[in-house]
Design an enzyme around this catalytic site. Structure first.
Site, PDB file in Angstrom:
ATOM      1  N   GLY A  11      36.576  70.548  22.503  1.00  0.00           N
ATOM      2  CA  GLY A  11      35.666  70.629  21.365  1.00  0.00           C
ATOM      3  C   GLY A  11      36.117  69.748  20.206  1.00  0.00           C
ATOM      4  O   GLY A  11      37.092  68.995  20.312  1.00  0.00           O
ATOM      5  N   ASP A  34      39.681  74.196  28.922  1.00  0.00           N
ATOM      6  CA  ASP A  34      38.316  74.265  28.400  1.00  0.00           C
ATOM      7  C   ASP A  34      37.424  74.781  29.517  1.00  0.00           C
ATOM      8  O   ASP A  34      37.767  74.664  30.691  1.00  0.00           O
ATOM      9  CB  ASP A  34      37.847  72.876  27.953  1.00  0.00           C
ATOM     10  CG  ASP A  34      36.675  72.965  26.975  1.00  0.00           C
ATOM     11  OD1 ASP A  34      36.919  72.937  25.750  1.00  0.00           O
ATOM     12  OD2 ASP A  34      35.518  73.091  27.434  1.00  0.00           O
ATOM     13  N   ILE A  35      36.267  75.307  29.123  1.00  0.00           N
ATOM     14  CA  ILE A  35      35.333  75.781  30.141  1.00  0.00           C
ATOM     15  C   ILE A  35      34.694  74.601  30.877  1.00  0.00           C
ATOM     16  O   ILE A  35      34.320  74.710  32.040  1.00  0.00           O
ATOM     17  CB  ILE A  35      34.284  76.731  29.520  1.00  0.00           C
ATOM     18  CG1 ILE A  35      33.584  77.528  30.610  1.00  0.00           C
ATOM     19  CG2 ILE A  35      33.297  75.971  28.648  1.00  0.00           C
ATOM     20  CD1 ILE A  35      33.013  78.834  30.130  1.00  0.00           C
ATOM     21  N   ASP A  52      37.913  79.732  31.575  1.00  0.00           N
ATOM     22  CA  ASP A  52      36.981  80.508  30.765  1.00  0.00           C
ATOM     23  C   ASP A  52      37.816  81.602  30.103  1.00  0.00           C
ATOM     24  O   ASP A  52      38.441  82.411  30.791  1.00  0.00           O
ATOM     25  CB  ASP A  52      35.914  81.115  31.701  1.00  0.00           C
ATOM     26  CG  ASP A  52      34.931  81.987  30.946  1.00  0.00           C
ATOM     27  OD1 ASP A  52      35.161  82.254  29.744  1.00  0.00           O
ATOM     28  OD2 ASP A  52      33.935  82.396  31.567  1.00  0.00           O
ATOM     29  N   TYR A 142      27.392  84.575  14.063  1.00  0.00           N
ATOM     30  CA  TYR A 142      28.672  83.863  13.986  1.00  0.00           C
ATOM     31  C   TYR A 142      29.545  84.448  12.861  1.00  0.00           C
ATOM     32  O   TYR A 142      30.719  84.775  13.069  1.00  0.00           O
ATOM     33  CB  TYR A 142      28.384  82.388  13.739  1.00  0.00           C
ATOM     34  CG  TYR A 142      29.589  81.510  13.564  1.00  0.00           C
ATOM     35  CD1 TYR A 142      30.427  81.225  14.632  1.00  0.00           C
ATOM     36  CD2 TYR A 142      29.870  80.928  12.324  1.00  0.00           C
ATOM     37  CE1 TYR A 142      31.523  80.394  14.467  1.00  0.00           C
ATOM     38  CE2 TYR A 142      30.957  80.091  12.160  1.00  0.00           C
ATOM     39  CZ  TYR A 142      31.784  79.828  13.222  1.00  0.00           C
ATOM     40  OH  TYR A 142      32.861  79.008  13.061  1.00  0.00           O
TER      41      TYR A 142
HETATM   42  N1  SER Z   1      31.125  74.576  10.931  1.00  0.00           N
HETATM   43  C1  SER Z   1      30.723  75.917  11.258  1.00  0.00           C
HETATM   44  C2  SER Z   1      29.279  76.021  11.497  1.00  0.00           C
HETATM   45  O1  SER Z   1      28.542  75.287  10.876  1.00  0.00           O
HETATM   46  C3  SER Z   1      31.095  76.838  10.142  1.00  0.00           C
HETATM   47  O2  SER Z   1      32.348  77.345  10.378  1.00  0.00           O
HETATM   48  O3  SER Z   1      28.870  76.839  12.257  1.00  0.00           O
END
Ligand code: SER
Length: 317
Positions: A11, A34-35, A52, A142
């Protein structure tokens, strides 16, 4: 000394963290997972295993067979994607964390790094210089998962002595690999489109101000926190860390200084609603006092570095 394992190594943060860990500890001391089955070219030298993080058994076997003593858990679904995949985001973001924290609780690893985010704050938090400790009522999946994760990190530290360390990253700006699924991603995409097409349509309105950080600062912050001595750390949930802050309009004007024909348009979508609930800047005095945090990159140096590096990639490709 045990090895350092990065989960989510392909990532945006992972690819750069791997390179930094190699510099610090040597290539034989770093493991990438990584997955996605194949790692990106930038980190292809390092030992890589597809993994995973939800697969407890494989994770345990890897930690044991490779003599891992530190885990950097970067696998997560970011804010915009998480709104579309509510249950799987919650599952990945929480269960992944428990899997790693439990390995530390059981004594299999010594230290954990887990990133939190400015997304733990919400519309009721103070917007400017948001304090380390304040009202945090996130309204995104999130943000809820990161806030819950912070509470669990502190719980595992208090109750089981788990040495887990965390930063509330702002939006991260980098060129080596692109972000995916975040609300702050516009501040990376804008450079690619500016150089490719000469224009960009921002999904955030022109005056939405958000905290941001150039990747070199983010990686340095991560390293400094992980190397800080235990006694100096007074926060075991997650530290506010400041870099810079700007609006789409301001970054557009800065890009225009170097690319005078650049055109910026605005077409706000659901991500604008998310951004409206986040801070404009945070107060990171705990990070400053506990482990001497100080960012280097501002908007001007970030924009010139990004344009320079991405133009070189275009020439190479
Ligand atoms: N960069 C992230 C997002 O935009 C925030 O932690 O989801």
């Amino acid at each position: 000394m045990g090895k350092k394992l990065v989960i989510g190594s392909s990532g945006q943060i992972g690819t750069e963290l791997i390179l930094d860990l190699i510099n610090t500890y040597g290539i034989n001391q770093v493991i990438a997972t990584d997955i996605k089955a194949t790692p990106p070219d930038v980190i292809k030298e390092v030992d890589f295993f597809p993994l995973d993080v939800l697969d407890n058994e494989n994770l345990f076997n890897l930690v044991k067979s490779q003599n891992v003593d530190e885990i950097y858990l970067l696998a997560a679904l970011l804010s915009a994607t998480a709104e579309k995949k509510v249950q799987s985001a919650w599952n990945l973001n929480m269960k992944g964390l428990f899997n790693v924290l439990d390995l530390a609780k059981e004594g299999h690893i010594k230290k954990v790094f887990w990133p939190s985010s400015i997304a733990i704050f919400g519309a009721s938090s103070p917007k400017v210089l948001t304090p380390q400790k304040t009202i945090a009522e996130p309204s995104t999946v999130y943000g809820i998962s990161k806030l819950a994760g912070e509470r669990w990190c502190e719980y595992y530290y208090n109750n089981y002595g788990v040495d887990v360390r965390s930063l509330r990253y702002p939006g991260l700006i980098s060129y080596k690999s692109e972000p995916g699924g975040g609300t702050t991603d516009y501040a990376v995409d804008i450079f690619h489109q500016a150089l490719k097409k000469g224009s960009y349509t921002s999904f955030l309105a022109e005056d939405i101000r958000l905290p941001m950080m150039y990747m070199d600062d983010a990686i340095r912050a991560t390293k400094e926190l992980m190397l800080a001595s235990k006694e100096d750390l007074t926060i075991r949930s997650s530290y506010n860390v400041n870099g810079m802050n700007f609006t789409p309009n301001e970054i557009g004007l800065q890009i225009k200084k170097l690319l005078p024909d650049f055109k910026l348009n605005f077409k706000p979508d659901f991500r604008n609603e998310i951004a409206l609930t986040w801070p404009e800047s945070t107060d990171d005095s705990f990070a400053q006092n506990d482990w001497n945090w100080k960012p280097i990159f501002d908007l001007e140096s970030t924009v010139s570095t990004m344009i320079n590096k991405i133009s070189k990639q275009f020439i190479i490709n």
